[in-house]
Design a protein around this motif. Structure first.
Motif, PDB file in Angstrom:
ATOM      1  N   CYS A   1       0.733  -1.098   0.040  1.00 30.70           N
ATOM      2  CA  CYS A   1       0.023   0.074   0.013  1.00 30.70           C
ATOM      3  C   CYS A   1       0.742   1.271  -0.006  1.00 30.70           C
ATOM      4  N   VAL A   2       0.339   2.195  -0.376  1.00 28.73           N
ATOM      5  CA  VAL A   2       1.124   3.738  -0.592  1.00 28.73           C
ATOM      6  C   VAL A   2       0.094   4.730   0.168  1.00 28.73           C
ATOM      7  N   GLU A   3       0.859   5.561   0.777  1.00 29.97           N
ATOM      8  CA  GLU A   3       0.032   6.882   1.141  1.00 29.97           C
ATOM      9  C   GLU A   3       0.093   7.880  -0.119  1.00 29.97           C
ATOM     10  N   LEU A   4      -1.108   8.270  -0.502  1.00 33.46           N
ATOM     11  CA  LEU A   4      -1.043   9.155  -1.695  1.00 33.46           C
ATOM     12  C   LEU A   4      -1.292  10.632  -1.030  1.00 33.46           C
ATOM     13  N   SER A   5      -0.860  11.646  -1.759  1.00 28.87           N
ATOM     14  CA  SER A   5      -0.932  13.094  -1.047  1.00 28.87           C
ATOM     15  C   SER A   5      -2.111  13.860  -1.669  1.00 28.87           C
ATOM     16  N   LYS A   6      -2.890  14.617  -1.194  1.00 27.11           N
ATOM     17  CA  LYS A   6      -3.972  15.570  -1.337  1.00 27.11           C
ATOM     18  C   LYS A   6      -3.293  16.430  -2.784  1.00 27.11           C
ATOM     19  N   GLY A   7      -4.249  16.518  -3.565  1.00 25.98           N
ATOM     20  CA  GLY A   7      -3.746  17.214  -4.740  1.00 25.98           C
ATOM     21  C   GLY A   7      -2.836  16.773  -5.972  1.00 25.98           C
ATOM     22  N   ALA A   8      -2.401  15.415  -5.533  1.00 23.47           N
ATOM     23  CA  ALA A   8      -1.539  14.723  -6.557  1.00 23.47           C
ATOM     24  C   ALA A   8      -2.727  14.236  -7.702  1.00 23.47           C
ATOM     25  N   PRO A   9      -2.163  14.637  -8.912  1.00 25.54           N
ATOM     26  CA  PRO A   9      -2.746  14.265 -10.003  1.00 25.54           C
ATOM     27  C   PRO A   9      -2.817  12.769 -10.483  1.00 25.54           C
ATOM     28  N   VAL A  10      -3.806  12.223 -10.701  1.00 25.68           N
ATOM     29  CA  VAL A  10      -3.994  10.634 -10.840  1.00 25.68           C
ATOM     30  C   VAL A  10      -4.832  10.402 -12.137  1.00 25.68           C
ATOM     31  N   TYR A  11      -4.473   9.180 -12.569  1.00 26.08           N
ATOM     32  CA  TYR A  11      -5.467   8.878 -13.839  1.00 26.08           C
ATOM     33  C   TYR A  11      -6.208   7.641 -13.410  1.00 26.08           C
ATOM     34  N   ARG A  12      -7.371   7.604 -13.605  1.00 21.50           N
ATOM     35  CA  ARG A  12      -8.168   6.194 -13.394  1.00 21.50           C
ATOM     36  C   ARG A  12      -8.161   5.279 -14.128  1.00 21.50           C
ATOM     37  N   THR A  13      -7.662   4.115 -13.826  1.00 23.02           N
ATOM     38  CA  THR A  13      -7.336   3.123 -14.837  1.00 23.02           C
ATOM     39  C   THR A  13      -8.352   1.830 -14.900  1.00 23.02           C
ATOM     40  N   GLY A  14      -9.357   1.880 -13.452  1.00 22.86           N
ATOM     41  CA  GLY A  14     -10.298   0.940 -13.423  1.00 22.86           C
ATOM     42  C   GLY A  14     -11.335   1.234 -12.351  1.00 22.86           C
ATOM     43  N   ALA A  15     -12.183   0.335 -12.235  1.00 28.65           N
ATOM     44  CA  ALA A  15     -13.438   0.827 -11.372  1.00 28.65           C
ATOM     45  C   ALA A  15     -14.025  -0.761 -11.143  1.00 28.65           C
ATOM     46  N   SER A  16     -14.508  -0.689  -9.764  1.00 32.03           N
ATOM     47  CA  SER A  16     -15.438  -1.925  -9.475  1.00 32.03           C
ATOM     48  C   SER A  16     -16.770  -1.380  -9.129  1.00 32.03           C
ATOM     49  N   ILE A  17     -17.528  -2.334  -9.001  1.00 30.00           N
ATOM     50  CA  ILE A  17     -19.146  -2.063  -8.486  1.00 30.00           C
ATOM     51  C   ILE A  17     -19.051  -1.780  -7.083  1.00 30.00           C
ATOM     52  N   THR A  18     -18.167  -1.940  -6.381  1.00 29.82           N
ATOM     53  CA  THR A  18     -18.207  -1.828  -4.810  1.00 29.82           C
ATOM     54  C   THR A  18     -17.737  -0.273  -4.444  1.00 29.82           C
ATOM     55  N   GLY A  19     -17.429   0.478  -5.396  1.00 29.28           N
ATOM     56  CA  GLY A  19     -17.291   1.748  -5.253  1.00 29.28           C
ATOM     57  C   GLY A  19     -15.440   2.159  -5.048  1.00 29.28           C
ATOM     58  N   LEU A  20     -14.989   1.049  -5.549  1.00 28.34           N
ATOM     59  CA  LEU A  20     -13.404   1.371  -5.589  1.00 28.34           C
ATOM     60  C   LEU A  20     -13.063   1.869  -6.944  1.00 28.34           C
ATOM     61  N   VAL A  21     -11.996   2.482  -7.162  1.00 28.02           N
ATOM     62  CA  VAL A  21     -11.239   2.898  -8.408  1.00 28.02           C
ATOM     63  C   VAL A  21      -9.894   2.567  -8.325  1.00 28.02           C
ATOM     64  N   LYS A  22      -9.383   1.929  -9.652  1.00 29.26           N
ATOM     65  CA  LYS A  22      -7.922   1.846  -9.932  1.00 29.26           C
ATOM     66  C   LYS A  22      -7.358   3.165 -10.169  1.00 29.26           C
ATOM     67  N   ILE A  23      -6.326   3.486  -9.691  1.00 31.65           N
ATOM     68  CA  ILE A  23      -5.595   4.845 -10.242  1.00 31.65           C
ATOM     69  C   ILE A  23      -4.239   4.730 -10.455  1.00 31.65           C
ATOM     70  N   ARG A  24      -3.514   5.590 -10.830  1.00 36.69           N
ATOM     71  CA  ARG A  24      -1.907   5.542 -11.212  1.00 36.69           C
ATOM     72  C   ARG A  24      -1.687   7.001 -11.046  1.00 36.69           C
ATOM     73  N   ALA A  25      -0.727   7.359 -10.234  1.00 35.95           N
ATOM     74  CA  ALA A  25      -0.475   8.728 -10.154  1.00 35.95           C
ATOM     75  C   ALA A  25       0.333   9.217 -11.496  1.00 35.95           C
ATOM     76  N   ARG A  26       0.290  10.281 -11.834  1.00 36.81           N
ATOM     77  CA  ARG A  26       1.061  10.922 -12.946  1.00 36.81           C
ATOM     78  C   ARG A  26       2.658  10.656 -12.771  1.00 36.81           C
ATOM     79  N   GLY A  27       3.280   9.852 -13.856  1.00 36.59           N
ATOM     80  CA  GLY A  27       4.678   9.814 -13.874  1.00 36.59           C
ATOM     81  C   GLY A  27       5.015   8.342 -13.204  1.00 36.59           C
ATOM     82  N   GLN A  28       3.841   7.584 -12.846  1.00 41.13           N
ATOM     83  CA  GLN A  28       4.497   6.254 -11.964  1.00 41.13           C
ATOM     84  C   GLN A  28       3.695   5.231 -12.925  1.00 41.13           C
ATOM     85  N   THR A  29       4.225   3.954 -12.695  1.00 38.04           N
ATOM     86  CA  THR A  29       3.899   2.856 -13.411  1.00 38.04           C
ATOM     87  C   THR A  29       2.955   2.010 -12.631  1.00 38.04           C
TER      88      THR A  29
END
Length: 78
Positions: free
Chosen positions: A38-66
């Motif tokens: 797990c990682v702690e992600l900071s407020k204001g960090a630009p992210v991209y949504r790469t997936g979603a689930s029906i349970t209200g979760l989203v998969k994200i990738r921070a800009r510049g990260q893999t």
């Protein structure tokens, strides 16, 4: 992003981390982060949504990260 928050490699780990935070078991949460599961992600960090689930979760990738992380959809703004 709305607030500082946590993201995890799997949906299950994300759920576990939420339970640990509700229990205020900060040592366990820290171990998840130190392990790289797990990682702690900071407020204001630009992210991209790469997936979603029906349970209200989203998969994200921070800009510049893999790496991608599961987190609560309410944590991510459009």
């Amino acid at each position: 992003m709305k607030n500082d928050f946590i993201g995890c490699k799997t949906k299950g780990l994300y759920g576990d981390s939420l339970q640990m935070m509700k229990q205020r078991d900060w040592v366990a949460v820290s171990r998840l982060i130190l392990s790289g599961q797990c990682v702690e992600l900071s407020k204001g960090a630009p992210v991209y949504r790469t997936g979603a689930s029906i349970t209200g979760l989203v998969k994200i990738r921070a800009r510049g990260q893999t790496s991608e992380w599961w987190t609560g959809a309410e944590q991510v703004t459009n």
